[in-house]
Design an enzyme around this catalytic site. Structure first.
Site, PDB file in Angstrom:
ATOM      1  N   ASN A  43      51.064  83.590  23.641  1.00 23.69           N
ATOM      2  CA  ASN A  43      51.948  84.693  24.021  1.00 23.69           C
ATOM      3  C   ASN A  43      53.393  84.377  23.645  1.00 23.69           C
ATOM      4  O   ASN A  43      53.687  84.216  22.473  1.00 23.69           O
ATOM      5  CB  ASN A  43      51.757  85.131  25.470  1.00 23.69           C
ATOM      6  CG  ASN A  43      51.873  84.066  26.518  1.00 23.69           C
ATOM      7  OD1 ASN A  43      51.093  83.119  26.559  1.00 23.69           O
ATOM      8  ND2 ASN A  43      52.849  84.188  27.416  1.00 23.69           N
ATOM      9  N   ASP A  44      54.309  84.281  24.572  1.00 27.21           N
ATOM     10  CA  ASP A  44      55.749  84.307  24.294  1.00 27.21           C
ATOM     11  C   ASP A  44      56.209  83.305  23.230  1.00 27.21           C
ATOM     12  O   ASP A  44      55.809  82.138  23.255  1.00 27.21           O
ATOM     13  CB  ASP A  44      56.549  83.976  25.560  1.00 27.21           C
ATOM     14  CG  ASP A  44      56.145  84.778  26.759  1.00 27.21           C
ATOM     15  OD1 ASP A  44      55.311  85.682  26.630  1.00 27.21           O
ATOM     16  OD2 ASP A  44      56.675  84.501  27.849  1.00 27.21           O
ATOM     17  N   SER A 105      57.655  79.553  29.778  1.00 24.05           N
ATOM     18  CA  SER A 105      58.617  79.809  28.708  1.00 24.05           C
ATOM     19  C   SER A 105      59.973  79.156  28.931  1.00 24.05           C
ATOM     20  O   SER A 105      60.371  78.856  30.055  1.00 24.05           O
ATOM     21  CB  SER A 105      58.798  81.318  28.527  1.00 24.05           C
ATOM     22  OG  SER A 105      57.642  81.894  27.981  1.00 24.05           O
ATOM     23  N   ARG A 163      61.955  82.413  36.844  1.00 27.25           N
ATOM     24  CA  ARG A 163      61.362  81.704  35.701  1.00 27.25           C
ATOM     25  C   ARG A 163      61.987  82.165  34.382  1.00 27.25           C
ATOM     26  O   ARG A 163      62.601  83.226  34.316  1.00 27.25           O
ATOM     27  CB  ARG A 163      59.848  81.920  35.649  1.00 27.25           C
ATOM     28  CG  ARG A 163      59.393  83.372  35.512  1.00 27.25           C
ATOM     29  CD  ARG A 163      57.881  83.453  35.385  1.00 27.25           C
ATOM     30  NE  ARG A 163      57.398  84.818  35.408  1.00 27.25           N
ATOM     31  CZ  ARG A 163      56.960  85.459  36.484  1.00 27.25           C
ATOM     32  NH1 ARG A 163      56.939  84.834  37.663  1.00 27.25           N
ATOM     33  NH2 ARG A 163      56.539  86.715  36.409  1.00 27.25           N
TER      34      ARG A 163
END
Length: 463
Positions: A43-44, A105, A163
């Protein structure tokens, strides 16, 4: 872990990768010119940085078998922004450590010549900032022994989450934004400062949204993946909207919505936005991160999530891809504009051109000489009397499968119509002959001034 056990693990991993590579070679839906890891989940984008002649792309990665849950940091490198070489996993959870349940992340900065990585470590319900440094030009990473570097969120705020990080330097002081949400208020980006990246002092929210306001853009109850940077003489705050209480059909997993850019002025550690806009209206784009290239361009990548269900993803052995690199600029009205990085032209292969062709208001007119499932298309269409016109891609010969890119002239809107993209319940075409490209017009005739199509090559080094 003794040497024989480690050797057995490496051998099993190699066998597993061989199985996946055979599967992927026969998978018509696996992308060719969007980056994705060797297998499994991504993902990110994380830690984008230019270092000693190479662009490094880190990303959220789960290398294990599904369900894909415990996040690592994957790693790839490029010399041209286009072709990518996979490198070993950069970060993995440490059993019993503050990131035992995931390395979420973050970003990477150059701290006096030392690559320094700031990420969210997950341990149970705790999600806190952690630090790691690299002794060998970003290949291996050593976690800071006293992680986390911030022991708790600000106690005076009633936060929904805490986060994801962006870090920059002003003079001799480091500043950091952490994504969060204030309960009952909206998403926010919390500002910290530090002399050394280890000792952090909370300052205040840089900016806070209103979860109850829908115009000009709804920004939800919590912001993930903040990024803060200069674009020309303006400042840009970019966030990803998380909200699990407002239903939106396009939201991923019922809570991830889209990325928003605020453009404004940053003075005395206060940000005043003038405009806000959604970065990408495609419905599958999230968690973008930018980097400043040596040329001075601001480049952006984002995560493109899957439209397929979990079981289809698990059966395929992969899920999620990275967007193409995009170059950011500001429009005259202070909105963020994006265009594909020109380096992508390297991937162009076989070329077809169509010139001065009328488009009649009948059914989709397929272009027999233009076909493929991996194309770049540039087209200049003239509406004339048509109220709607566009291009069809991945078209079956009989039209039972097709995806339409439609321009509504009356509303001034560009739309993607996926109603007939697949005969199956999944989003990808199910027919092997759904390769056609066509043109259509409605409400009157239109014409093609010029249409160019290139077959695209692979971005994998040696691929």
């Amino acid at each position: 872990m003794n040497e024989s056990t480690e050797a057995a693990r490496v051998h099993e991993q190699a066998k597993r990768e061989q199985v996946f590579q055979r599967m992927f070679a026969a998978d018509p839906h696996r992308p060719r010119y969007h980056f994705l890891p060797p297998s499994a989940w991504m993902n990110d984008p994380n830690g984008l940085i230019y270092w000693k002649g190479h662009t490094h792309l880190f990303y959220q990665y789960v290398p294990n078998d599904p369900p894909w849950e415990t996040k690592h940091w994957g790693h790839a490198v490029s010399t041209d922004l286009v072709h990518w070489l996979d490198l070993p996993v950069a970060l993995a959870p440490t059993p019993g450590g503050p990131d035992q349940d995931g390395c979420f992340s973050g970003c990477i900065v150059n701290h006096d010549g030392a690559p320094t990585l700031i990420y969210t470590g997950v341990q149970g319900d705790q999600q806190l900032p952690c630090l790691a440094t690299s002794p060998d030009d970003l290949i291996t990473w050593q976690k800071y022994r006293a992680n986390p570097v911030i022991a708790a969120p600000p106690q005076e705020l009633d936060l929904l989450a805490f986060r994801d990080h962006t870090v920059w330097k002003e003079g001799t002081t480091w500043y950091q934004l952490i994504g969060a949400g204030i309960r009952g208020v909206g998403g926010t980006a919390l500002l910290y400062r530090s002399p050394n990246l280890v000792d952090w002092e909370y300052m205040h929210p840089l900016y806070t949204g209103d979860r109850n306001r829908s115009e000009p853009v709804w920004t939800g109850s919590m912001w993930e993946c903040p990024d803060f940077f200069h674009l020309g003489d303006k400042s840009v705050l970019m966030v990803s909207v998380y909200d699990d209480s407002r239903f939106r059909e396009e939201a991923y997993d019922g809570c991830l919505h889209y990325a928003v850019a605020f453009v404004g002025a940053y003075t005395d550690h206060t940000f005043t936005p003038w405009t806000q806009s959604i970065i990408d209206y495609g419905g599958h784009f999230y968690a973008p991160q930018t980097m400043l290239a040596p040329s001075g361009r601001r480049l952006l990548w984002g995560w493109l999530w899957e439209g397929r269900g979990d079981e289809a993803q698990w059966a395929a052995g992969w899920a999620g891809v990275m967007s193409l690199p995009r170059v950011l600029s500001l429009s005259a009205d202070n909105m963020v504009s994006l265009e594909p990085a020109p380096e992508l032209k390297q991937l162009r292969g076989t070329h077809q051109r169509v010139m001065d062709l009328p488009i009649l208001p009948t059914s989709l007119m397929q272009l027999g000489e233009v076909q493929g499932d991996c194309l770049e298309i540039q087209a200049e269409l003239v509406p004339d009397e048509a109220t709607e016109l566009g291009i069809g891609v991945r078209c079956a010969p009989d039209g039972t499968e097709q995806t339409l890119i439609r321009y509504d002239r009356l509303q001034g809107r560009l739309l993607i119509d996926r109603q007939r993209s697949s005969l199956s319940e999944e989003v990808y075409p199910s027919r092997t002959d759904s390769l056609g490209v066509g043109l259509f017009a409605r409400g009157g005739s239109a014409r093609v001034k010029a249409l160019d199509a290139w077959e695209m090559g692979s971005i994998k080094v040696g691929g």
